[in-house]
Scaffold this motif. Sequence first.
Motif: not given
Length: 243
Positions: A84-107
């Motif tokens: 992936l291009p660097a910017a897309e790779a960074r955002r994809t990995l940022a999402a992998a960090l954030v989204r699993p935890m953010a899902a707990k807001l609805a738990d």
Amino acid sequence: MPPNPEATCRRLVAAAERLFAEKGIEGVSLREINAAAGQRNSTALQYHFGDRAGLLTAVLAKHQPEVEVRRHQLLDEYEARGGLPAAEARRTLAAALVRPMAAKLADSDGGRSYLRIMEQLVHRSRLPALRDAQDDPGQSINRWRELVAPLLSEVAVRRLHQRFMAIRVTYVELARRAEGPGGKDDRLFTSHLIDVVSAVLATEVSDETARLLAERDARPRPEPGGPADGLGGLRRREGRGNA
């Protein structure tokens, strides 16, 4: 009818996660937790969990498997895409960090309390509940760190701890969100937090920062043995320098 041990454990964990979130991990007594769980037997908590550390471990164990599975899935998808291009790779990995935890807001079963507890842990050091995981390459946070490293400069990884800063921003912002009322649409919040974490990962080392780092390196180093960094020593393991 004799008490149900599993039901007792669930009530104790539910009371602990709520009070740990509201009053702090060290700010609530085990007696308070025992009473909040409706236990007349004053030794119920110690019988089932041993001590505060054991209870905290149980609280984390309630929520972390779900986070682990989801983050590993996102990291699998990232690796499968490759190149992936660097910017897309960074955002994809940022999402992998954030989204699993953010899902707990609805738990509704303690998810928001869990996020507030994790924010406390990111500022703590050498907690027994985290020691076993800190060097385990199978843990998703450690896998994430390894995948992010090639996108960063060596100084950002080894000296300025940019990955730890991204983790800390994630946990602090999710805890802040979790303190508010539930029932909101969290999609915009989550997407913007991913943007922010991606920007943290993309931050370049300025000339001023490089100069100040060089000046500090020229000074005598303090004796080792100072406090370890939070979240099980993640920042400590980024490198020996401390920004």
